[in-house]
Design an enzyme around this catalytic site. Structure first.
Site, short mmCIF file in Angstrom:
data_model
loop_
_atom_site.label_atom_id
_atom_site.label_comp_id
_atom_site.label_asym_id
_atom_site.label_seq_id
_atom_site.Cartn_x
_atom_site.Cartn_y
_atom_site.Cartn_z
N PRO A 154 -43.25 -24.45 64.10
CG PRO A 154 -42.32 -24.08 66.20
CD PRO A 154 -43.57 -24.53 65.52
N GLY A 195 -46.23 -35.97 64.76
CA GLY A 195 -46.65 -37.19 64.09
C GLY A 195 -48.14 -37.28 63.78
CG ASN A 197 -30.95 -30.43 70.62
OD1 ASN A 197 -30.19 -30.84 69.74
ND2 ASN A 197 -32.04 -29.74 70.35
NE ARG A 240 -47.58 -38.74 68.07
CZ ARG A 240 -48.79 -38.47 68.54
NH1 ARG A 240 -49.30 -39.19 69.50
NH2 ARG A 240 -49.49 -37.47 68.03
NE ARG A 251 -43.62 -26.65 69.53
CZ ARG A 251 -43.31 -27.33 68.43
NH1 ARG A 251 -42.17 -27.08 67.80
NH2 ARG A 251 -44.10 -28.25 67.94
NE ARG A 271 -41.68 -35.29 61.30
CZ ARG A 271 -41.71 -36.42 61.98
NH1 ARG A 271 -40.84 -37.37 61.73
NH2 ARG A 271 -42.63 -36.61 62.92
CG HIS A 292 -37.76 -22.87 70.97
ND1 HIS A 292 -38.12 -24.05 71.60
CD2 HIS A 292 -37.15 -23.24 69.82
CE1 HIS A 292 -37.73 -25.08 70.85
NE2 HIS A 292 -37.14 -24.61 69.77
N GLY A 293 -39.43 -22.77 74.61
CA GLY A 293 -39.01 -23.34 75.90
C GLY A 293 -38.83 -24.84 75.81
CB ALA A 294 -39.65 -27.10 73.28
CD GLN A 303 -39.98 -21.98 68.33
OE1 GLN A 303 -39.15 -22.31 67.49
NE2 GLN A 303 -40.65 -22.85 69.06
C1 LIG Z 1 -36.73 -29.60 59.88
C2 LIG Z 1 -37.29 -29.39 61.26
C3 LIG Z 1 -37.01 -28.20 61.93
C4 LIG Z 1 -37.57 -27.96 63.19
N1 LIG Z 1 -37.35 -26.75 63.79
C5 LIG Z 1 -38.00 -26.44 64.93
C6 LIG Z 1 -37.92 -25.13 65.48
O1 LIG Z 1 -37.29 -24.20 64.92
N2 LIG Z 1 -38.58 -24.90 66.64
C7 LIG Z 1 -39.30 -25.87 67.28
O2 LIG Z 1 -39.88 -25.61 68.34
N3 LIG Z 1 -39.42 -27.11 66.76
C8 LIG Z 1 -38.81 -27.40 65.60
N4 LIG Z 1 -39.00 -28.65 65.04
C9 LIG Z 1 -40.02 -29.54 65.60
C10 LIG Z 1 -41.37 -29.33 64.86
O3 LIG Z 1 -41.89 -28.05 65.14
C11 LIG Z 1 -42.43 -30.39 65.22
O4 LIG Z 1 -42.71 -30.29 66.59
C12 LIG Z 1 -41.97 -31.80 64.90
O5 LIG Z 1 -41.48 -31.87 63.57
C13 LIG Z 1 -43.09 -32.80 65.06
O6 LIG Z 1 -44.17 -32.49 64.21
P1 LIG Z 1 -44.43 -33.32 62.83
O7 LIG Z 1 -44.52 -34.76 63.23
O8 LIG Z 1 -45.72 -32.77 62.30
O9 LIG Z 1 -43.25 -33.05 61.95
C14 LIG Z 1 -38.40 -28.93 63.81
C15 LIG Z 1 -38.63 -30.14 63.14
C16 LIG Z 1 -38.11 -30.37 61.88
C17 LIG Z 1 -38.44 -31.65 61.16
#
Ligand SMILES: Cc1cc2nc3c(=O)[nH]c(=O)nc-3n(C[C@H](O)[C@H](O)[C@H](O)COP(=O)(O)O)c2cc1C
Length: 386
Positions: free
Chosen positions: A36, A318, A252, A284, A244, A340, A192-194, A113
């Site tokens: 998400p 990551g 935050n 991480r 999640r 990302r 979304h519990g994160a 989500q």
């Molecule tokens: C631009 C951006 C927006 C994100 N928005 C959400 C979100 O709406 N909900 C959520 O649970 N996590 C959000 N995240 C966290 C991502 O879902 C993911 O857990 C995090 O980027 C790590 O994964 P990656 O290393 O593949 O980017 C966001 C991350 C980024 C970079």
């Protein structure tokens, strides 16, 4: 975009990213999910998804591949940032239906989500300009800044603690949002519990100082999450509801001093419900939405909680194709969500399967704006032809 089919391997000894996976009623053809991702490109002022959003999700859809659509507030008090799509008005439902239809046309599976930010907001986003709500009047530390609705950087305000009598209305908003997601045609929802938002504010001891049945010991702090989860299950059935969590996360202003007792209790309480999946953010990468992070010497959520969780486990944070395959082969996770690198590689499943090089992402275009950095990242074959 190239229409050549992804190849799936079912005869290997160990599962990989490209092995099938059953999630609830859905037979996924591979294990690479879109995480998400908040992108802040909904239509204003309706905060309804628009055709550009449908194009973005359709670009990332593959037959039998899971997309988890961005966090979407379940009610007007659940907002903390501009241009985020909601799921509580007819117009928003209609906008989401176009997104879902575009994903389904490509054979994809899409969950939404469900979000309430709690204290991670500012009064300028709140109906009537009142203070954001939270379990308790605990302010996010001043070293973290937020934006106002007109774009000024400010420190967070002290939220207003929800009255006990108001909590059922918030739970009802999740229930209604779940119904709305069903009406929009989604295949399921993820709670979304994160990341330090409302549910996590209830779970964690430093943000929940309540003395009613929603605060105090771990069981009481878990109550709000369980009530929300039950309400959403009543609408969808458990097999189409995911959740999640981000244990050991620091996003935050979150951070439980001793996460293991809390999150072990949470996971054990969820086990009997039969959820579609549990989805972690690896510590991480906590805060990856705000800055480039790679926290060292932190535990791994999948490694810690896999032995406790009885259902399908998705994790994110990551991963590369190689580390994702290794995590799945080792049995630490059933599927990996990518954030990302899925932003900048709309055809990520095919690129990882073929070992094609990845396009780097541009953080400056993560949030807000239009086509740039959203739907204009080319697929590998378009690059090859350029
Ligand atoms: C631009 C951006 C927006 C994100 N928005 C959400 C979100 O709406 N909900 C959520 O649970 N996590 C959000 N995240 C966290 C991502 O879902 C993911 O857990 C995090 O980027 C790590 O994964 P990656 O290393 O593949 O980017 C966001 C991350 C980024 C970079």
């Amino acid at each position: 975009m190239n229409t050549e089919k992804l190849e799936f391997h079912t005869g290997m000894n160990y599962p990989s990213l490209f092995s099938p996976l059953q999630i609830g009623p859905y037979q996924l053809k591979h294990r690479l999910a879109l995480a998400p991702l908040t992108r802040m490109r909904a239509e204003k002022p309706s905060l309804a998804p628009r055709p550009l959003n449908a194009e973005y999700y359709a670009q990332r859809a593959t037959p039998g591949g899971l997309l988890i659509a961005e966090a979407s507030p379940v009610m007007a008090t659940g907002y903390g940032s501009p241009g985020v799509p909601g799921i509580y008005t007819e117009q928003q439902i209609a906008g989401w239906r176009k997104v879902v239809d575009a994903v389904h046309a490509k054979g994809g599976v899409i969950f939404l989500q469900l979000w309430h930010v709690g204290r991670v907001s500012h009064s300028s986003f709140q109906p009537g300009g009142v203070l954001p709500v939270a379990p308790s009047a605990v302010t996010i530390p001043p070293d973290l800044k937020t934006g106002t609705a007109d774009g000024k950087a400010v420190t967070y305000e002290t939220p207003r603690a929800l009255e006990t009598s108001e909590i059922p209305d918030v739970v009802d908003a999740y229930r209604q949002a779940a119904k709305n997601a069903l009406a929009a045609g989604f295949d399921g929802v993820e709670i979304h519990g994160a990341n330090g938002y409302l549910i996590e504010q209830f779970l964690q001891s430093h943000t929940n100082l309540r003395t009613d049945q929603y605060g105090g010991g771990i069981e009481n702090r878990t109550r709000f999450l369980m009530e929300v989860t039950q309400a959403v299950i009543e609408v969808w059935g458990a097999s189409r509801v995911g959740l999640r969590l981000s244990p050991y996360g620091i996003a935050n202003g979150s951070g439980e001093p001793d996460p293991m007792p809390l999150y072990s209790h949470v996971v054990q309480s969820l086990n009997p419900l039969g959820l579609a999946y549990l989805h972690f953010i690896e510590p991480r990468s906590s805060g990856a939405g705000r800055a480039e992070v790679n926290h060292q010497n932190v535990p791994s959520a999948m490694v810690l909680f896999r032995p406790i969780w009885k259902g399908v486990l998705i994790t994110a944070g990551g991963f590369t194709g190689e580390t994702a395959n290794a995590a799945i082969a080792a049995g630490h996770a059933d599927a990996i969500a990518f954030g990302r690198i899925f932003i900048s590689n709309p055809d990520l499943p095919r690129r990882l399967q073929r070992g094609f090089p990845l396009t780097p992402y541009n953080r400056a275009t993560f949030y807000g704006g239009d086509v740039a950095g959203y739907t204009d990242y080319p697929a590998h074959d378009e690059l090859a032809q350029a």
